[in-house]
Design a protein around this motif. Structure first.
Motif, mmCIF file in Angstrom:
data_model
loop_
_atom_site.group_PDB
_atom_site.id
_atom_site.type_symbol
_atom_site.label_atom_id
_atom_site.label_comp_id
_atom_site.label_asym_id
_atom_site.label_seq_id
_atom_site.Cartn_x
_atom_site.Cartn_y
_atom_site.Cartn_z
ATOM 1 N N GLY C 98 35.025 30.682 29.604
ATOM 2 C CA GLY C 98 36.112 30.751 28.639
ATOM 3 C C GLY C 98 36.371 32.137 28.081
ATOM 4 O O GLY C 98 36.934 32.280 27.002
ATOM 5 N N ILE C 99 35.937 33.172 28.809
ATOM 6 C CA ILE C 99 36.256 34.542 28.399
ATOM 7 C C ILE C 99 37.292 35.070 29.368
ATOM 8 O O ILE C 99 37.100 35.001 30.576
ATOM 9 C CB ILE C 99 35.012 35.449 28.447
ATOM 10 C CG1 ILE C 99 33.915 34.903 27.538
ATOM 11 C CG2 ILE C 99 35.382 36.881 28.071
ATOM 12 C CD1 ILE C 99 32.646 35.725 27.527
ATOM 13 N N ASN C 100 38.397 35.556 28.864
ATOM 14 C CA ASN C 100 39.358 36.164 29.768
ATOM 15 C C ASN C 100 40.026 37.366 29.131
ATOM 16 O O ASN C 100 39.705 37.725 27.998
ATOM 17 C CB ASN C 100 40.381 35.152 30.281
ATOM 18 C CG ASN C 100 40.586 35.340 31.773
ATOM 19 O OD1 ASN C 100 41.072 36.371 32.223
ATOM 20 N ND2 ASN C 100 40.174 34.339 32.549
ATOM 21 N N ARG C 101 40.925 37.998 29.856
ATOM 22 C CA ARG C 101 41.487 39.253 29.379
ATOM 23 C C ARG C 101 42.816 39.535 30.054
ATOM 24 O O ARG C 101 43.146 38.943 31.073
ATOM 25 C CB ARG C 101 40.544 40.392 29.720
ATOM 26 C CG ARG C 101 40.462 40.610 31.233
ATOM 27 C CD ARG C 101 39.645 41.821 31.580
ATOM 28 N NE ARG C 101 40.281 43.035 31.120
ATOM 29 C CZ ARG C 101 39.681 44.217 31.107
ATOM 30 N NH1 ARG C 101 38.437 44.332 31.529
ATOM 31 N NH2 ARG C 101 40.318 45.281 30.688
ATOM 32 N N THR C 102 43.545 40.464 29.481
ATOM 33 C CA THR C 102 44.663 41.067 30.201
ATOM 34 C C THR C 102 44.300 42.522 30.424
ATOM 35 O O THR C 102 43.431 43.069 29.750
ATOM 36 C CB THR C 102 45.979 40.995 29.406
ATOM 37 O OG1 THR C 102 45.850 41.829 28.248
ATOM 38 C CG2 THR C 102 46.291 39.573 28.985
ATOM 39 N N PHE C 103 44.962 43.143 31.403
ATOM 40 C CA PHE C 103 44.642 44.518 31.755
ATOM 41 C C PHE C 103 45.688 45.472 31.187
ATOM 42 O O PHE C 103 46.866 45.142 31.105
ATOM 43 C CB PHE C 103 44.559 44.682 33.267
ATOM 44 C CG PHE C 103 43.365 43.991 33.879
ATOM 45 C CD1 PHE C 103 42.162 44.665 34.019
ATOM 46 C CD2 PHE C 103 43.442 42.666 34.285
ATOM 47 C CE1 PHE C 103 41.056 44.032 34.572
ATOM 48 C CE2 PHE C 103 42.340 42.030 34.837
ATOM 49 C CZ PHE C 103 41.146 42.711 34.974
ATOM 50 N N GLY C 125 40.080 29.188 37.881
ATOM 51 C CA GLY C 125 39.573 29.401 36.534
ATOM 52 C C GLY C 125 39.151 28.103 35.871
ATOM 53 O O GLY C 125 38.624 28.113 34.765
ATOM 54 N N LYS C 126 39.392 26.981 36.549
ATOM 55 C CA LYS C 126 39.000 25.657 36.060
ATOM 56 C C LYS C 126 39.568 25.380 34.679
ATOM 57 O O LYS C 126 38.906 24.799 33.818
ATOM 58 C CB LYS C 126 37.469 25.520 36.031
ATOM 59 C CG LYS C 126 36.871 25.713 37.416
ATOM 60 C CD LYS C 126 35.367 25.618 37.407
ATOM 61 C CE LYS C 126 34.818 25.757 38.825
ATOM 62 N NZ LYS C 126 33.392 25.958 38.887
ATOM 63 N N GLY C 127 40.808 25.845 34.461
ATOM 64 C CA GLY C 127 41.391 25.696 33.127
ATOM 65 C C GLY C 127 42.037 24.349 32.892
ATOM 66 O O GLY C 127 42.267 23.950 31.762
ATOM 67 N N ARG C 128 42.360 23.639 33.957
ATOM 68 C CA ARG C 128 43.015 22.336 33.857
ATOM 69 C C ARG C 128 44.265 22.376 32.991
ATOM 70 O O ARG C 128 44.599 21.432 32.303
ATOM 71 C CB ARG C 128 42.061 21.283 33.276
ATOM 72 C CG ARG C 128 40.857 21.039 34.147
ATOM 73 C CD ARG C 128 39.888 20.068 33.507
ATOM 74 N NE ARG C 128 38.591 20.149 34.145
ATOM 75 C CZ ARG C 128 38.331 19.626 35.329
ATOM 76 N NH1 ARG C 128 39.254 18.972 35.993
ATOM 77 N NH2 ARG C 128 37.130 19.753 35.868
ATOM 78 N N LEU C 161 49.211 37.895 31.169
ATOM 79 C CA LEU C 161 48.836 37.000 30.073
ATOM 80 C C LEU C 161 48.812 35.546 30.557
ATOM 81 O O LEU C 161 47.881 34.786 30.250
ATOM 82 C CB LEU C 161 49.843 37.175 28.928
ATOM 83 C CG LEU C 161 49.628 36.348 27.667
ATOM 84 C CD1 LEU C 161 48.304 36.715 27.015
ATOM 85 C CD2 LEU C 161 50.773 36.571 26.676
ATOM 86 N N ALA C 162 49.819 35.169 31.356
ATOM 87 C CA ALA C 162 49.895 33.805 31.881
ATOM 88 C C ALA C 162 48.682 33.501 32.751
ATOM 89 O O ALA C 162 48.088 32.420 32.659
ATOM 90 C CB ALA C 162 51.175 33.628 32.690
ATOM 91 N N ARG C 163 48.305 34.468 33.578
ATOM 92 C CA ARG C 163 47.145 34.288 34.450
ATOM 93 C C ARG C 163 45.893 34.046 33.611
ATOM 94 O O ARG C 163 45.117 33.131 33.871
ATOM 95 C CB ARG C 163 46.953 35.527 35.334
ATOM 96 C CG ARG C 163 45.770 35.430 36.265
ATOM 97 C CD ARG C 163 45.389 36.757 36.871
ATOM 98 N NE ARG C 163 45.175 37.825 35.899
ATOM 99 C CZ ARG C 163 44.178 37.868 35.026
ATOM 100 N NH1 ARG C 163 43.279 36.914 34.996
ATOM 101 N NH2 ARG C 163 44.071 38.858 34.163
ATOM 102 N N ALA C 164 45.733 34.871 32.569
ATOM 103 C CA ALA C 164 44.562 34.727 31.705
ATOM 104 C C ALA C 164 44.581 33.377 30.989
ATOM 105 O O ALA C 164 43.568 32.685 30.911
ATOM 106 C CB ALA C 164 44.506 35.867 30.706
ATOM 107 N N LEU C 165 45.760 32.991 30.472
ATOM 108 C CA LEU C 165 45.858 31.739 29.707
ATOM 109 C C LEU C 165 45.585 30.515 30.572
ATOM 110 O O LEU C 165 45.051 29.519 30.097
ATOM 111 C CB LEU C 165 47.251 31.613 29.075
ATOM 112 C CG LEU C 165 47.532 32.547 27.910
ATOM 113 C CD1 LEU C 165 48.973 32.381 27.458
ATOM 114 C CD2 LEU C 165 46.562 32.263 26.758
#
Lengths: 332, 292, 251
Positions: C98-103, C125-128, C161-165
């Motif tokens: 559950g840690i993510n980021r934008t570059f 990312g198994k975010g479902r 941001l969408a990728r991270a979310l």
């Protein structure tokens, strides 16, 4: 402070139907690729009834297999192995040694060929830490080292060294031809799967950017190693089939750098990252080679040397991209 | 004294290997790609040498000098013809590699068409003496000559890089093309010249290669490139002067293998290349790691 | 305003009863060769809260995010996530936690469509989370079938941001999302961040030069200079500190 959730949440009109259209579109491309694979298998399955030169058909199939292997490694994952022929040779020798020294049957021999090339790929997997041209040249060095190992007098007890391999105990023109067709079918099906599966997307994500791919939850090392192994297994299967068909060969025949080069050129010319590209590239370029290259190889070499320059400068994504843009314009 | 012979021979041939590879390193340092046509140009230089010696009865080493003008022209033509399109592409590094591979194939084909694919060799006596005695053992004269030529070649490269304005500009481009451009250096001109000089160094190394490698044939190109790449990886990529050290290490390793395990000596360049790349990618003498 | 007592530890830490300590960076140091990029840095962040990371260029902000997201290994110190030591874990495992980021410079997956970009992260990312929901939320639904390299710079930032979310993070590190955006885009993105943070209870660690952007997303900041924490507290207070002002104006 910010309470306009209403615009951000809720059902977005049209999303569901758009999703369905996407699904349909994706299916259409999948159906197209699957059809290509089936037609290909059909052509080669009945190939011998309209083309008497079986070796030509086998060479075409083997180069298609190798070009697809390059496609998986470079087109999907971004690693260009100049020494790709190493896996081909490993597969050929896996087949030869298992059938002639250990007296297994031809089909277990094919499996042995694939296993040997996969083992070589796993041993070489630290090379994947290198990037770009470092990787390309390191893989070339690995293939050259491998052929020197196989043909070394110390290895003569196993590989018969420089005296070459002989598979006459399992010689069977019919079965070896059919096996090559099946191998081509398996390899093409694997590429169709890669192109349309989440795994294939993950590979292309890694190719585009490793850090972003890792932050998307992709186990970069495992996924790229798996792709590398698939690619090597393809070449190994091709090598094992080829060894079975030609029955007698020398180390230089199955570890020739020219084989790598042809496979790379065929894949690039046709278009990497697609199913149909490496197939078309092989048919066109191997066709030209077959017409002029065998009698005057230097002229063919000049043509493909210049062709590489033209491809890189003007159509870096290959014939398939040209075809796609022409098709796209027509259908608009 | 097998060991002594192997080591002295290794140092002598190794200095020549440095010369063989230095052009590849110069091009890599400035243009940031591996010139896969390097070996094919070496082979072309060898054929030129053979022609000069056999057809025109001139000193074979003359080939190393007359290659200068055509090399510079070829370098400029290739550079200005391909780089504008390449630099705009999605993956310039890989595409340059593939492109120069195509150029290598074309050069190899032209070499075959012009000179046939027959192997060409020149007897060592073409150069005058055939062997030289050092510390009581005899070494082929062309080994000594190779080392004797490598020293002034590296001296000239050193003077060029560290004592001339163009050399200063070259080093600036090597460390950062953008910064070099921002201080008014014509990066394109420097790059074109360096590609030409790199090709010239390859061609002139070819005039000795026909002796040291015991002959030449058009298909040798890619093996020569790999060999030269091994030398510069050991020495340190992007640092031309260190190529001589890389050459000596490879020369000694190769000669030791020749002396004690001759059937494995062919594996040495490749094995060493893989080992250095995986264990110390900055090279044995390089300080910085450059991830290309 | 109530005068705040300067605490030596947590900044964006609410009362213990409502928030749980999510991220704890404990005395982390990072060296690049002989250069000390981070020197004994400690930062704490509670679940669902937002914390700004400010400081001049080269002060170690991005390095800190790189350490938290596993792209750079710390020489000393620990990173705890959910009270679990996650130091040295591979980035993809942190993404799963559950840690993510934008570059700072977004690197979308070129050759893939916008939708495929998000799909890959949603799947691996198994975010479902629904891809369509994420696309709608980041207002990328209209360009979903476009190739990601065709997007504008602002759209690429939103795609990052969408990728991270889509990996359903509990902690989102945002590295200069505002840089290079127009004023209206800045507003939109700040609003988006605020919204997803509140809706999904995502804690934010925000590196930002633009104070206007920062103050819309968070009130609490940590100020870094030359790899060290020189202030922690509210943004308003930070701008009253002489040493902070000196770093920003004098440095």
């Amino acid at each position: 402070m910010l309470r306009d959730d209403e615009t951000l949440v809720g059902e977005i009109p049209g999303t569901a139907s758009k999703d369905r259209v996407t699904q349909l579109f994706r299916n259409r491309s999948f159906v197209g690729d699957a059809a290509v694979a089936l037609v290909l298998i059909g052509v080669f399955a009945f190939g011998r009834s309209f083309e008497a030169n079986t070796l030509l058909l086998v060479n075409l199939m083997v180069y298609m297999i190798l070009a697809q292997g390059i496609n998986v490694s470079y087109g999907f994952t971004g690693y260009l192995p100049f020494g790709f022929v190493g896996f081909f040779g490993a597969g050929a020798y896996g087949m030869a040694v298992s059938t002639s020294k250990f007296h297994v049957g031809a089909y277990p021999g094919l499996v042995a060929g694939v296993v040997v090339s996969v083992v070589v790929a796993l041993i070489l997997s630290p090379l994947l830490r290198l990037r770009g041209s470092y990787f390309a040249i390191a893989s070339l060095a690995a293939a050259e080292a491998l052929v020197l190992l196989v043909s070394n007098p110390s290895a003569q007890g196993i590989t018969n060294g420089a005296y070459g391999a002989n598979l006459s105990s399992v010689f069977n023109p019919g079965a070896s031809y059919v096996s090559t067709v099946v191998a081509l079918g398996l390899v093409t099906a694997a590429v169709v799967w890669l192109k349309h599966s989440p795994f294939g997307l993950a590979l292309r994500a890694i190719k585009a950017d490793r850090s972003s791919a890792a932050m998307s939850g992709i186990n970069v090392v495992r996924v790229r190693t798996f792709a590398w192994v698939i690619s090597a297994a393809m070449a190994g299967l091709g090598g094992a089939c080829y060894a079975w068909v030609i029955s007698v060969f020398y180390p230089g025949d199955v570890f020739s750098l020219t084989t790598s080069v042809f496979a790379i050129i065929f894949a690039l010319f046709g278009g990497i990252g697609t199913v149909v590209g490496p197939i078309v590239g092989t048919v066109v370029l191997y066709g030209i080679y077959n017409a002029i290259g065998i009698t005057v190889p230097q002229y063919f070499q000049l043509i493909y040397g210049l062709l590489i320059v033209v491809i890189v400068l003007f159509v870096p994504r290959g014939l398939a991209s040209l075809g796609a843009s022409v098709f796209g314009r027509m259908s608009r | 004294m097998l060991l002594e012979f192997a080591l002295i021979g290794g140092v002598l041939t190794g200095m020549y290997y440095g010369f063989l590879a230095v052009g590849l390193n110069l091009v890599f340092g400035v243009l940031r790609f591996v010139n896969l046509a390097h070996g094919s140009v070496v082979v072309l230089g060898s054929y030129l040498t053979w022609e000069l010696s056999n057809t025109w009865h001139l000193n074979p080493l003359l080939a190393g000098l007359i290659a200068f003008p055509p090399s510079l022209v070829l370098g400029a033509v290739i550079f200005y013809a391909v780089t504008p399109r390449l630099s705009r592409s999605a993956d310039p590094e890989m595409l340059s590699l593939i492109l120069f591979f195509g150029i290598a194939q074309a050069i190899e084909a032209i070499t075959t068409i012009v000179f046939t694919s027959n192997r060409r060799a020149l007897p060592g006596s073409t150069l005058g003496a055939s062997s030289v005695s050092i510390l009581g053992q005899r070494y082929p004269f062309y080994w000594v000559l190779g080392a004797a030529i490598a020293v002034p070649v590296f001296g000239a490269i050193y003077i060029y890089l560290y004592r001339t304005r163009l050399g200063l500009a070259t080093r600036a481009v090597m460390s950062s093309p953008d910064d070099a451009a921002s201080v008014g250096i014509d990066v394109k001109r420097v790059s074109a010249i360096c590609l030409g000089v790199g090709l010239f160094l390859a061609a002139s190394a070819g005039s000795l290669s026909i002796f040291i490698r015991g002959g030449t044939d058009p298909a040798q190109g890619i093996a020569v490139t790999t060999f030269a790449f091994t030398v510069i990886v050991i020495g340190g990529l992007g640092n031309p002067i260190s190529s001589i050290a890389g050459g000596v290490v490879l020369g000694c390793a190769y000669n030791l293998a020749q002396a004690y395990a001759p059937s494995w000596s062919g594996v040495i360049p490749y094995g060493l290349l893989l080992a250095v790349m995986l264990i110390r990618p900055s090279g044995l003498f390089g300080s910085q790691v450059r991830v290309a | 305003m109530i005068p705040q007592e300067q605490s030596s530890t947590a900044v964006a830490a609410g009362p213990a009863s409502t928030a749980v300590r999510l991220l704890e960076v404990r005395s982390v140091s990072v060296m690049f060769g002989t250069f000390m990029a981070l020197d004994d840095v400690s930062v704490n962040l509670d679940g669902g809260r937002a914390l700004g990371l400010v400081g001049p260029n080269g002060s170690g902000k991005t390095t800190l995010i790189n350490v938290v997201t596993g792209l750079v290994a710390a020489k000393r110190g620990k990173v705890l996530f959910d009270r679990e030591d996650v130091s040295g874990r591979a980035p993809h495992r942190l993404a799963h936690l559950g840690i993510n980021r934008t570059f700072q410079i977004p690197k979308p997956f070129t050759g893939l469509t916008v939708r495929q970009n998000v799909e890959v992260a949603a799947r691996y990312g198994k975010g479902r989370r629904s891809v369509e929901e994420i696309l709608a939320l980041t207002r990328l639904d209209r360009v979903g079938s476009r190739s990601s390299e065709e997007l504008t710079a602002a759209e690429q930032k939103k795609l990052d941001l969408a990728r991270a979310l889509s990996t359903a993070p509990r902690l989102l590190c945002v590295d200069e999302l505002g840089a290079g955006l127009s004023v209206s885009e800045l507003d939109e993105v700040a609003l988006m961040l605020r919204d997803v943070s509140e809706r999904w209870g995502i804690a934010l660690l925000v590196v930002e030069h633009l104070m206007g952007f920062l103050e819309r997303v968070t009130e609490d900041v940590v100020v870094l200079n030359a790899g060290q924490v020189i202030f922690e507290g509210s943004l308003v207070d930070a701008l009253r500190q002489p040493n902070v002002i000196q770093v920003f104006l004098g440095g």
